[in-house]
Write a protein that holds these residues in place. Structure first.
Motif, PDB file in Angstrom:
ATOM      1  N   GLY A 106     -37.532  78.495 115.618  1.00  0.00           N
ATOM      2  CA  GLY A 106     -37.080  77.487 116.564  1.00  0.00           C
ATOM      3  C   GLY A 106     -37.818  76.163 116.487  1.00  0.00           C
ATOM      4  O   GLY A 106     -37.697  75.329 117.381  1.00  0.00           O
ATOM      5  N   VAL A 107     -38.561  75.942 115.437  1.00  0.00           N
ATOM      6  CA  VAL A 107     -39.287  74.692 115.265  1.00  0.00           C
ATOM      7  C   VAL A 107     -38.327  73.655 114.677  1.00  0.00           C
ATOM      8  O   VAL A 107     -37.481  73.983 113.859  1.00  0.00           O
ATOM      9  N   GLY A 108     -38.463  72.403 115.096  1.00  0.00           N
ATOM     10  CA  GLY A 108     -37.631  71.325 114.560  1.00  0.00           C
ATOM     11  C   GLY A 108     -37.914  71.079 113.086  1.00  0.00           C
ATOM     12  O   GLY A 108     -38.985  71.414 112.577  1.00  0.00           O
ATOM     13  N   MET A 109     -36.958  70.463 112.413  1.00  0.00           N
ATOM     14  CA  MET A 109     -37.049  70.247 110.962  1.00  0.00           C
ATOM     15  C   MET A 109     -38.294  69.441 110.569  1.00  0.00           C
ATOM     16  O   MET A 109     -39.000  69.818 109.639  1.00  0.00           O
ATOM     17  N   LYS A 110     -38.570  68.349 111.262  1.00  0.00           N
ATOM     18  CA  LYS A 110     -39.716  67.507 110.907  1.00  0.00           C
ATOM     19  C   LYS A 110     -41.024  68.285 111.019  1.00  0.00           C
ATOM     20  O   LYS A 110     -41.863  68.239 110.115  1.00  0.00           O
ATOM     21  N   SER A 111     -41.200  69.012 112.105  1.00  0.00           N
ATOM     22  CA  SER A 111     -42.410  69.826 112.286  1.00  0.00           C
ATOM     23  C   SER A 111     -42.462  70.957 111.277  1.00  0.00           C
ATOM     24  O   SER A 111     -43.529  71.277 110.742  1.00  0.00           O
ATOM     25  N   ALA A 112     -41.323  71.584 110.995  1.00  0.00           N
ATOM     26  CA  ALA A 112     -41.276  72.686 110.038  1.00  0.00           C
ATOM     27  C   ALA A 112     -41.662  72.215 108.641  1.00  0.00           C
ATOM     28  O   ALA A 112     -42.363  72.927 107.910  1.00  0.00           O
ATOM     29  N   ILE A 113     -41.236  71.023 108.277  1.00  0.00           N
ATOM     30  CA  ILE A 113     -41.605  70.473 106.963  1.00  0.00           C
ATOM     31  C   ILE A 113     -43.115  70.250 106.899  1.00  0.00           C
ATOM     32  O   ILE A 113     -43.758  70.591 105.900  1.00  0.00           O
ATOM     33  N   ARG A 114     -43.691  69.713 107.969  1.00  0.00           N
ATOM     34  CA  ARG A 114     -45.151  69.511 107.995  1.00  0.00           C
ATOM     35  C   ARG A 114     -45.884  70.843 107.868  1.00  0.00           C
ATOM     36  O   ARG A 114     -46.881  70.951 107.154  1.00  0.00           O
ATOM     37  N   VAL A 115     -45.396  71.867 108.556  1.00  0.00           N
ATOM     38  CA  VAL A 115     -46.023  73.188 108.492  1.00  0.00           C
ATOM     39  C   VAL A 115     -45.935  73.739 107.069  1.00  0.00           C
ATOM     40  O   VAL A 115     -46.919  74.243 106.523  1.00  0.00           O
ATOM     41  N   LEU A 117     -45.583  72.117 104.229  1.00  0.00           N
ATOM     42  CA  LEU A 117     -46.455  71.354 103.325  1.00  0.00           C
ATOM     43  C   LEU A 117     -47.916  71.750 103.517  1.00  0.00           C
ATOM     44  O   LEU A 117     -48.643  71.949 102.547  1.00  0.00           O
ATOM     45  N   ALA A 118     -48.340  71.893 104.771  1.00  0.00           N
ATOM     46  CA  ALA A 118     -49.727  72.278 105.049  1.00  0.00           C
ATOM     47  C   ALA A 118     -50.015  73.700 104.594  1.00  0.00           C
ATOM     48  O   ALA A 118     -51.100  73.999 104.097  1.00  0.00           O
ATOM     49  N   ALA A 119     -49.039  74.580 104.734  1.00  0.00           N
ATOM     50  CA  ALA A 119     -49.243  75.993 104.419  1.00  0.00           C
ATOM     51  C   ALA A 119     -49.267  76.268 102.927  1.00  0.00           C
ATOM     52  O   ALA A 119     -50.036  77.108 102.464  1.00  0.00           O
ATOM     53  N   ASP A 120     -48.441  75.580 102.175  1.00  0.00           N
ATOM     54  CA  ASP A 120     -48.189  76.008 100.800  1.00  0.00           C
ATOM     55  C   ASP A 120     -48.669  75.092  99.685  1.00  0.00           C
ATOM     56  O   ASP A 120     -48.751  75.528  98.544  1.00  0.00           O
ATOM     57  N   THR A 121     -48.977  73.846  99.957  1.00  0.00           N
ATOM     58  CA  THR A 121     -49.245  72.901  98.871  1.00  0.00           C
ATOM     59  C   THR A 121     -50.371  73.353  97.947  1.00  0.00           C
ATOM     60  O   THR A 121     -50.174  73.447  96.733  1.00  0.00           O
ATOM     61  N   LEU A 122     -51.539  73.648  98.492  1.00  0.00           N
ATOM     62  CA  LEU A 122     -52.655  74.038  97.630  1.00  0.00           C
ATOM     63  C   LEU A 122     -52.385  75.369  96.941  1.00  0.00           C
ATOM     64  O   LEU A 122     -52.643  75.531  95.742  1.00  0.00           O
ATOM     65  N   SER A 123     -51.819  76.314  97.680  1.00  0.00           N
ATOM     66  CA  SER A 123     -51.531  77.626  97.114  1.00  0.00           C
ATOM     67  C   SER A 123     -50.556  77.525  95.937  1.00  0.00           C
ATOM     68  O   SER A 123     -50.785  78.101  94.874  1.00  0.00           O
ATOM     69  N   ILE A 124     -49.472  76.787  96.125  1.00  0.00           N
ATOM     70  CA  ILE A 124     -48.483  76.638  95.047  1.00  0.00           C
ATOM     71  C   ILE A 124     -49.091  75.869  93.880  1.00  0.00           C
ATOM     72  O   ILE A 124     -48.869  76.220  92.714  1.00  0.00           O
TER      73      ILE A 124
END
Length: 188
Positions: A106-115, A117-124
Motif C-alpha cells: 500500500g505504499v505510493g509509487m514515489k516512496s516505493a521507488i525510493r525504498v 533503490l535504497a534496498a537493492d542498489t548496493l546488493s545488485i
C-alpha cells in the motif's frame, strides 16, 4: 516484589532494542529474538535473513541476466552490448521485485521507488560485478552460445559466486538499517 518483577521484565528484554521501557507486553509471549527475523538496524542479523535478502536480489538479477543474454544473442549483438543489456535488465528486474512487494503493502509509487533503490542498489551492484566478472574472466564463457552447456554452467557458477559474496554484504547492510532492512517494515 513488584520491583523484582519489573527488573526481571527489563532483563528479559535485553537484546530487544526498541523495546526498553515498554510496559505491558501482553500478547508477545514466545517471540524470538527480533533481530533474527525483523532487522531494525540495531544489533545482529542472522545469516538466514541475509541469505533471504540476497536470494531476493539474485532472483531479479538472474531473470534480467538470462533475458538480456537471450535478447542480445537473438539480435546478433556483440558480447559488450549483450552484457550491458543483461546488467540493465538485472537492475530492472531486481528493483521490480522489491517495488512490487512494497506497492502491494500500500505504499505510493514515489516512496516505493525510493525504498527499492535504497534496498537493492548496493546488493545488485555487487552481485552484477561478481557475476559478470566471473563470466568475463572464464576462458571461453563470453563466446559460448545459449545452446552450449558451457554457457549455462558458467552462468550457474557466476550466480552462485555472486550469492556467496553478496550475502555478507547484505548482512552488514541490514545490521546497520540499510539494504533490505528498509523493506522489512512493509512485509507485515
Amino acid at each position: 516484589m513488584q520491583h523484582e518483577a519489573h527488573t526481571a521484565h527489563q532483563h528479559h528484554h535485553e537484546g530487544h532494542e526498541g523495546h526498553e521501557g515498554h510496559e505491558g507486553h501482553e500478547g508477545h509471549e514466545g517471540h524470538e529474538d527480533h533481530g533474527a527475523h525483523a532487522p531494525t538496524g540495531h544489533g545482529t542479523v542472522s545469516w538466514s535473513t541475509a541469505a533471504r535478502a540476497t536470494l531476493h536480489c539474485l532472483t531479479g538479477c538472474a531473470i534480467g541476466e538470462v533475458l538480456g543474454m537471450i535478447i542480445g544473442t537473438a539480435l546478433g549483438w556483440g558480447n559488450m552490448e549483450t552484457m550491458v543489456l543483461a546488467i540493465v535488465l538485472a537492475f530492472f528486474f531486481g528493483y521490480s521485485l522489491t517495488l512490487w512487494g512494497v506497492l502491494k503493502a500500500g505504499v505510493g509509487m514515489k516512496s516505493a521507488i525510493r525504498v527499492a533503490l535504497a534496498a537493492d542498489t548496493l546488493s545488485i551492484a555487487v552481485m552484477e560485478l561478481i557475476d559478470n566478472g566471473v563470466i568475463a574472466l572464464w576462458p571461453g564463457a563470453m563466446e559460448a552460445h545459449l545452446d552450449d552447456a558451457k554457457f549455462w554452467w558458467v552462468l550457474a557458477i557466476a550466480l552462485a559466486a555472486a550469492f556467496v559474496i553478496t550475502t555478507p554484504v547484505n548482512k552488514w547492510m541490514i545490521g546497520r538499517g540499510m539494504g533490505h532492512a528498509v523493506v522489512h517494515r512493509y512485509h507485515h
